[in-house]
Design a protein around this motif. Structure first.
Motif, PDB file in Angstrom:
ATOM      1  N   ARG A   1       8.825  16.478  35.277  1.00  0.00           N
ATOM      2  CA  ARG A   1      10.308  16.839  34.955  1.00  0.00           C
ATOM      3  C   ARG A   1      10.106  18.516  35.231  1.00  0.00           C
ATOM      4  O   ARG A   1       9.075  19.110  35.164  1.00  0.00           O
ATOM      5  CB  ARG A   1       9.923  16.802  33.091  1.00  0.00           C
ATOM      6  N   GLY A   2      11.532  18.550  35.977  1.00  0.00           N
ATOM      7  CA  GLY A   2      11.594  20.096  36.506  1.00  0.00           C
ATOM      8  C   GLY A   2      11.137  20.123  37.898  1.00  0.00           C
ATOM      9  O   GLY A   2      11.283  21.313  38.162  1.00  0.00           O
ATOM     10  N   ARG A   3      10.791  19.149  38.460  1.00  0.00           N
ATOM     11  CA  ARG A   3      10.346  19.493  39.948  1.00  0.00           C
ATOM     12  C   ARG A   3      11.418  19.070  40.698  1.00  0.00           C
ATOM     13  O   ARG A   3      12.409  18.590  40.342  1.00  0.00           O
ATOM     14  CB  ARG A   3       9.124  18.658  40.215  1.00  0.00           C
ATOM     15  N   ARG A   4      11.244  19.456  42.103  1.00  0.00           N
ATOM     16  CA  ARG A   4      12.444  19.292  42.889  1.00  0.00           C
ATOM     17  C   ARG A   4      12.527  17.893  43.270  1.00  0.00           C
ATOM     18  O   ARG A   4      11.517  17.364  43.245  1.00  0.00           O
ATOM     19  CB  ARG A   4      12.217  20.244  44.118  1.00  0.00           C
ATOM     20  N   PRO A   5      13.903  17.575  43.535  1.00  0.00           N
ATOM     21  CA  PRO A   5      13.955  16.099  43.840  1.00  0.00           C
ATOM     22  C   PRO A   5      12.918  15.607  45.094  1.00  0.00           C
ATOM     23  O   PRO A   5      12.374  14.492  44.998  1.00  0.00           O
ATOM     24  CB  PRO A   5      15.291  15.974  44.391  1.00  0.00           C
ATOM     25  N   LEU A   6      12.840  16.270  46.103  1.00  0.00           N
ATOM     26  CA  LEU A   6      11.956  16.049  47.232  1.00  0.00           C
ATOM     27  C   LEU A   6      10.462  15.755  46.829  1.00  0.00           C
ATOM     28  O   LEU A   6       9.784  15.086  47.162  1.00  0.00           O
ATOM     29  CB  LEU A   6      12.029  17.154  48.443  1.00  0.00           C
ATOM     30  N   VAL A   7       9.972  16.539  45.737  1.00  0.00           N
ATOM     31  CA  VAL A   7       8.800  16.608  45.192  1.00  0.00           C
ATOM     32  C   VAL A   7       8.778  15.259  44.413  1.00  0.00           C
ATOM     33  O   VAL A   7       7.845  14.382  44.502  1.00  0.00           O
ATOM     34  CB  VAL A   7       8.321  17.537  44.324  1.00  0.00           C
ATOM     35  N   CYS A   8       9.479  14.912  43.647  1.00  0.00           N
ATOM     36  CA  CYS A   8       9.661  13.535  42.973  1.00  0.00           C
ATOM     37  C   CYS A   8       9.845  12.278  43.965  1.00  0.00           C
ATOM     38  O   CYS A   8       9.086  11.389  43.500  1.00  0.00           O
ATOM     39  CB  CYS A   8      10.969  13.496  42.060  1.00  0.00           C
ATOM     40  N   CYS A   9      10.502  12.381  44.907  1.00  0.00           N
ATOM     41  CA  CYS A   9      10.523  11.396  45.915  1.00  0.00           C
ATOM     42  C   CYS A   9       9.161  10.998  46.401  1.00  0.00           C
ATOM     43  O   CYS A   9       8.658   9.919  46.892  1.00  0.00           O
ATOM     44  CB  CYS A   9      11.652  11.587  46.837  1.00  0.00           C
ATOM     45  N   SER A  10       8.241  12.307  46.850  1.00  0.00           N
ATOM     46  CA  SER A  10       6.896  12.002  47.237  1.00  0.00           C
ATOM     47  C   SER A  10       6.102  11.148  46.398  1.00  0.00           C
ATOM     48  O   SER A  10       4.963  10.609  46.728  1.00  0.00           O
ATOM     49  CB  SER A  10       6.410  13.252  47.729  1.00  0.00           C
TER      50      SER A  10
ATOM     51  N   ARG B   1       2.039  23.515  35.010  1.00  0.00           N
ATOM     52  CA  ARG B   1       2.176  23.065  36.735  1.00  0.00           C
ATOM     53  C   ARG B   1       1.181  24.493  37.142  1.00  0.00           C
ATOM     54  O   ARG B   1       1.304  25.471  36.580  1.00  0.00           O
ATOM     55  CB  ARG B   1       3.451  23.282  37.047  1.00  0.00           C
TER      56      ARG B   1
END
Length: 152
Positions: free
Chosen positions: A27-36, A91
């Motif tokens: 939660r709260g992470r950037r979309p690219l980080v979530c995609c990784s 985090r």
């Protein structure tokens, strides 16, 4: 639905369940980080759904599409509720200041890391060989003993 489309849809559902269970941490992470985290989410989804269905099987519930759908919905709902109700997980903060360099390495530290890496490679090699050697017994367990255990 064809075979390839069915496998893709099945993996997409399991990945969605994994993302829902990882939501408190992502939660709260950037979309690219979530995609990784897609591979991790798939593994979490497969593991959670598999364990949940194995816990439900001895109760006599027929494991089929309905049980799969209810289990995935319950797990996804649990993960999303935990993400909304729990406080945001801590985090690691990235320091925006200039880096002063890498920490000095020691001979003992380098040797420990090297030994640990070789030990990990050896364990994974044994697991790979053992996995190929035991697959007939795993099939026998699921297709022969599980129905007998449910009948008892």
């Amino acid at each position: 639905m064809g075979l390839v489309a069915g496998v893709v849809a099945f993996n997409a559902v399991l990945t969605a369940v994994g993302y829902a269970l990882l939501y408190p941490a992502l939660r709260g992470r950037r979309p690219l980080v979530c995609c990784s985290y897609a591979g991790v989410a798939l593994l979490v989804g497969v593991g959670a759904v598999g364990v949940a269905l194995c816990l439900v099987a001895p109760t006599g519930v027929r494991i089929g599409f309905t049980a799969f759908a209810v289990t995935t919905a319950a797990l996804a709902g649990t993960g999303l509720a935990a993400g909304l109700l729990l406080p945001e997980l801590a985090r690691a903060r990235v320091d925006a200041g200039p880096r002063t360099g890498t920490p000095p390495s020691t001979v003992v530290g380098d040797a420990a890391v090297t030994i640990a890496a070789f030990a990990l490679i050896a364990i994974l090699g044994f697991a790979l060989i053992g996995g190929f050697r035991s697959s007939p017994w795993l099939d026998d367990t699921w297709y022969f003993w599980l129905p007998k255990g449910r009948a008892l």
